[in-house]
Design a protein around this motif. Structure first.
Motif, PDB file in Angstrom:
ATOM      1  N   LYS A 187       0.832  -1.205   0.000  1.00 35.16           N
ATOM      2  CA  LYS A 187       0.000   0.000   0.000  1.00 35.16           C
ATOM      3  C   LYS A 187       0.873   1.265   0.000  1.00 35.16           C
ATOM      4  O   LYS A 187       0.621   2.205  -0.756  1.00 35.16           O
ATOM      5  N   GLN A 188       1.917   1.249   0.852  1.00 39.25           N
ATOM      6  CA  GLN A 188       2.806   2.410   0.939  1.00 39.25           C
ATOM      7  C   GLN A 188       3.569   2.609  -0.384  1.00 39.25           C
ATOM      8  O   GLN A 188       3.823   3.739  -0.803  1.00 39.25           O
ATOM      9  N   ILE A 189       3.950   1.507  -1.015  1.00 43.76           N
ATOM     10  CA  ILE A 189       4.658   1.605  -2.302  1.00 43.76           C
ATOM     11  C   ILE A 189       3.723   2.216  -3.354  1.00 43.76           C
ATOM     12  O   ILE A 189       4.113   3.128  -4.095  1.00 43.76           O
ATOM     13  N   ALA A 190       2.497   1.732  -3.391  1.00 43.79           N
ATOM     14  CA  ALA A 190       1.526   2.270  -4.353  1.00 43.79           C
ATOM     15  C   ALA A 190       1.338   3.767  -4.120  1.00 43.79           C
ATOM     16  O   ALA A 190       1.298   4.554  -5.073  1.00 43.79           O
ATOM     17  N   GLN A 191       1.266   4.166  -2.856  1.00 41.19           N
ATOM     18  CA  GLN A 191       1.067   5.579  -2.531  1.00 41.19           C
ATOM     19  C   GLN A 191       2.277   6.418  -2.946  1.00 41.19           C
ATOM     20  O   GLN A 191       2.135   7.466  -3.569  1.00 41.19           O
ATOM     21  N   ALA A 192       3.475   5.923  -2.606  1.00 48.77           N
ATOM     22  CA  ALA A 192       4.690   6.671  -2.953  1.00 48.77           C
ATOM     23  C   ALA A 192       4.815   6.811  -4.475  1.00 48.77           C
ATOM     24  O   ALA A 192       5.175   7.870  -4.996  1.00 48.77           O
ATOM     25  N   ALA A 193       4.521   5.729  -5.190  1.00 51.33           N
ATOM     26  CA  ALA A 193       4.611   5.764  -6.653  1.00 51.33           C
ATOM     27  C   ALA A 193       3.616   6.779  -7.218  1.00 51.33           C
ATOM     28  O   ALA A 193       3.945   7.549  -8.125  1.00 51.33           O
ATOM     29  N   LYS A 194       2.409   6.774  -6.671  1.00 52.32           N
ATOM     30  CA  LYS A 194       1.389   7.749  -7.092  1.00 52.32           C
ATOM     31  C   LYS A 194       1.882   9.177  -6.854  1.00 52.32           C
ATOM     32  O   LYS A 194       1.810  10.034  -7.732  1.00 52.32           O
ATOM     33  N   ASP A 195       2.394   9.403  -5.650  1.00 58.28           N
ATOM     34  CA  ASP A 195       2.829  10.754  -5.281  1.00 58.28           C
ATOM     35  C   ASP A 195       3.931  11.270  -6.198  1.00 58.28           C
ATOM     36  O   ASP A 195       4.032  12.463  -6.462  1.00 58.28           O
ATOM     37  N   HIS A 196       4.808  10.382  -6.651  1.00 57.74           N
ATOM     38  CA  HIS A 196       5.961  10.809  -7.461  1.00 57.74           C
ATOM     39  C   HIS A 196       5.743  10.614  -8.954  1.00 57.74           C
ATOM     40  O   HIS A 196       6.640  10.882  -9.750  1.00 57.74           O
ATOM     41  N   GLY A 197       4.596  10.085  -9.361  1.00 56.60           N
ATOM     42  CA  GLY A 197       4.361   9.826 -10.786  1.00 56.60           C
ATOM     43  C   GLY A 197       5.269   8.726 -11.331  1.00 56.60           C
ATOM     44  O   GLY A 197       5.625   8.720 -12.501  1.00 56.60           O
ATOM     45  N   THR A 198       5.633   7.801 -10.449  1.00 55.57           N
ATOM     46  CA  THR A 198       6.509   6.691 -10.856  1.00 55.57           C
ATOM     47  C   THR A 198       5.634   5.513 -11.280  1.00 55.57           C
ATOM     48  O   THR A 198       4.643   5.218 -10.622  1.00 55.57           O
ATOM     49  N   SER A 199       5.997   4.872 -12.369  1.00 56.14           N
ATOM     50  CA  SER A 199       5.240   3.671 -12.738  1.00 56.14           C
ATOM     51  C   SER A 199       6.003   2.434 -12.261  1.00 56.14           C
ATOM     52  O   SER A 199       7.162   2.526 -11.847  1.00 56.14           O
ATOM     53  N   LEU A 200       5.347   1.301 -12.304  1.00 59.57           N
ATOM     54  CA  LEU A 200       5.951   0.068 -11.803  1.00 59.57           C
ATOM     55  C   LEU A 200       5.839  -1.015 -12.861  1.00 59.57           C
ATOM     56  O   LEU A 200       5.069  -0.883 -13.805  1.00 59.57           O
ATOM     57  N   ARG A 201       6.667  -2.034 -12.727  1.00 56.11           N
ATOM     58  CA  ARG A 201       6.476  -3.236 -13.557  1.00 56.11           C
ATOM     59  C   ARG A 201       6.429  -4.452 -12.669  1.00 56.11           C
ATOM     60  O   ARG A 201       7.319  -4.663 -11.851  1.00 56.11           O
ATOM     61  N   ILE A 202       5.409  -5.250 -12.884  1.00 57.71           N
ATOM     62  CA  ILE A 202       5.349  -6.562 -12.265  1.00 57.71           C
ATOM     63  C   ILE A 202       6.070  -7.511 -13.214  1.00 57.71           C
ATOM     64  O   ILE A 202       5.654  -7.664 -14.368  1.00 57.71           O
ATOM     65  N   GLY A 203       7.149  -8.105 -12.737  1.00 60.54           N
ATOM     66  CA  GLY A 203       7.934  -8.976 -13.605  1.00 60.54           C
ATOM     67  C   GLY A 203       7.841 -10.424 -13.169  1.00 60.54           C
ATOM     68  O   GLY A 203       8.648 -10.886 -12.375  1.00 60.54           O
ATOM     69  N   VAL A 204       6.850 -11.122 -13.693  1.00 57.16           N
ATOM     70  CA  VAL A 204       6.725 -12.550 -13.378  1.00 57.16           C
ATOM     71  C   VAL A 204       7.723 -13.304 -14.244  1.00 57.16           C
ATOM     72  O   VAL A 204       7.849 -13.040 -15.440  1.00 57.16           O
ATOM     73  N   ASN A 205       8.422 -14.233 -13.612  1.00 54.35           N
ATOM     74  CA  ASN A 205       9.515 -14.919 -14.270  1.00 54.35           C
ATOM     75  C   ASN A 205       9.440 -16.403 -13.917  1.00 54.35           C
ATOM     76  O   ASN A 205       9.281 -16.739 -12.746  1.00 54.35           O
ATOM     77  N   ALA A 206       9.566 -17.255 -14.912  1.00 53.79           N
ATOM     78  CA  ALA A 206       9.471 -18.699 -14.662  1.00 53.79           C
ATOM     79  C   ALA A 206      10.422 -19.129 -13.551  1.00 53.79           C
ATOM     80  O   ALA A 206      10.093 -19.977 -12.725  1.00 53.79           O
ATOM     81  N   GLY A 207      11.607 -18.525 -13.520  1.00 58.07           N
ATOM     82  CA  GLY A 207      12.629 -18.937 -12.560  1.00 58.07           C
ATOM     83  C   GLY A 207      12.325 -18.534 -11.128  1.00 58.07           C
ATOM     84  O   GLY A 207      12.943 -19.075 -10.202  1.00 58.07           O
ATOM     85  N   SER A 208      11.424 -17.598 -10.924  1.00 61.64           N
ATOM     86  CA  SER A 208      11.149 -17.158  -9.561  1.00 61.64           C
ATOM     87  C   SER A 208       9.654 -17.210  -9.267  1.00 61.64           C
ATOM     88  O   SER A 208       9.111 -16.395  -8.540  1.00 61.64           O
TER      89      SER A 208
END
Ligand code: SF4
Length: 367
Positions: free
Chosen positions: A124-145
């Motif tokens: 939740k805090q990450i989502a809020q911080a990203a919103k506040d700074h206009g930062t986007s995110l990537r969810i990186g699903v990987n077979a190895g992890s």
């Protein structure tokens, strides 16, 4: 005159939600962007910026840097500030580094909320911080992890398992009303990877980052990525791409750009139309094509240069191109826009082609 129609593509782009990765738009009607990742220790700011400059010069749109240690997190602000292209910080587990990257001015962060939740639930805090700074995110699903639970459920990293993981991870951001993220579902097998992206594309309008992970050394990796990206992009799936090669990252960018150019998703720049040679060839086509390619590397104008080994198909292809040579009898007929402008001895073919290419490029307003 009439504006030229854009060249045809194999399919319309799939409609995805558009996000911002710094100055680069990803998704929606934005051009498919090319990414790579630095290989320098991130905390070595000078080396990392030097490599980013090389990637930028090669045409890279977005660069990712790994952030495994505190000293790497500490270097992000300087890197983000001096990089010519948007910087994405790649973070696996530590929420502290995610906040550091957001505050450092990184354009985006690759982070899987599933991992964050396991240790110390700060999604939740990450989502809020990203919103506040206009930062986007990537969810990186990987077979190895892939999550243990999903590995147990599906037995291995199947397309279904990758997609279930991605949709679940996405929900962890969405439940906090955060939507500025893209998703990747990478696998080293192009068949599994293509199926995973196709299934994921059916499940939502998230912008998708394409990648075949651990694709291998340059030759194998180029082919795996080209085949997989080609299959997806030809159906309109894919908003940003990263070719992974066990080779210098500039090579990844060159391959990525060439894939997009092949599919008319990017303006074609220099294109060498050279024949494979055959028993009719009267010159060494391989050497000629290589020398012309080397001499024209970095040309920023769309130019088709035909290098043909004999006069059977030679003149035809050379005429279709902006510039070309058809060889025979120890001589080369040089064509410009379909006209033979001169005939030169074989030893002068390369320099003549390069000279003429430069002249045409200048007329086009760029060199
Ligand atoms: Fe053979 Fe001539 Fe065709 Fe080249 S252009 S492949 S040399 S026939």
């Amino acid at each position: 005159g009439m504006p030229a129609l854009p060249p045809p593509t194999l399919a319309p782009r799939r409609k995805t939600r558009q996000i911002k990765v710094g100055s680069v738009l990803v998704g929606g009607d934005a051009p498919v962007s090319v990414q790579s990742m630095t290989t320098t220790p991130t905390n070595d700011v000078n080396k990392t910026l030097q490599q980013i400059a090389e990637l930028t010069a090669a045409g890279c749109d977005i660069v990712r840097v790994a952030c495994p240690r505190q000293e790497d997190a500490d270097a992000l602000a300087e890197i983000a500030q001096h990089s010519q292209i948007p910087v994405i910080a790649d973070i696996h587990f530590q929420p502290g580094y995610v906040f550091a990257a957001i505050e450092a001015g990184c354009a985006a962060v690759r982070v899987n909320p599933g991992n964050i939740r396991k240790f110390d639930d700060q999604v939740k805090q990450i989502a809020q911080a990203a919103k506040d700074h206009g930062t986007s995110l990537r969810i990186g699903v990987n077979a190895g992890s892939l999550d243990k639970r999903l590995l147990e459920k599906y037995g291995k990293a199947t397309p279904e398992a990758l997609v279930e993981s991605a949709v679940w991870e996405a929900s962890l951001f969405e439940e906090h009303d955060f939507h500025d993220f893209k998703i990747s579902v990478k696998h080293n097998d192009p068949v599994v990877m293509v199926q995973a992206y196709e299934m994921l594309a059916e499940r939502g309008d998230w912008p998708l980052h394409l990648g075949v992970t651990e694709a291998g050394p340059a030759f194998q990796g180029t082919i795996k990525s080209s085949v997989a990206f080609g299959a997806l992009l030809s159906k309109g799936i894919g908003d940003t791409i990263r070719v992974s090669l066990s080779a210098p990252p500039v090579e990844e960018v060159k391959v990525g750009l060439q894939i997009l150019q092949s599919l008319n998703l990017r303006e074609r720049k220099l294109e060498i139309v050279s024949c494979p040679s055959c028993g009719r060839a009267q010159v060494d086509v391989y050497t000629l094509a290589e020398q012309v390619t080397a001499g024209l590397e970095g040309m920023e104008v769309p130019l088709r240069v035909a290098v043909m080994g004999c006069v059977v198909n030679g003149p035809g292809e050379a005429r279709e191109a902006d510039l070309g040579v058809a060889s025979g009898n120890g001589k080369g007929q040089i064509f410009v826009k379909g006209e033979v402008i001169k005939t030169v001895p074989e030893s002068a073919i390369v320099e003549t082609l390069i000279e003429e290419a430069m002249r045409i490029a200048e007329q086009m307003g760029e060199t």
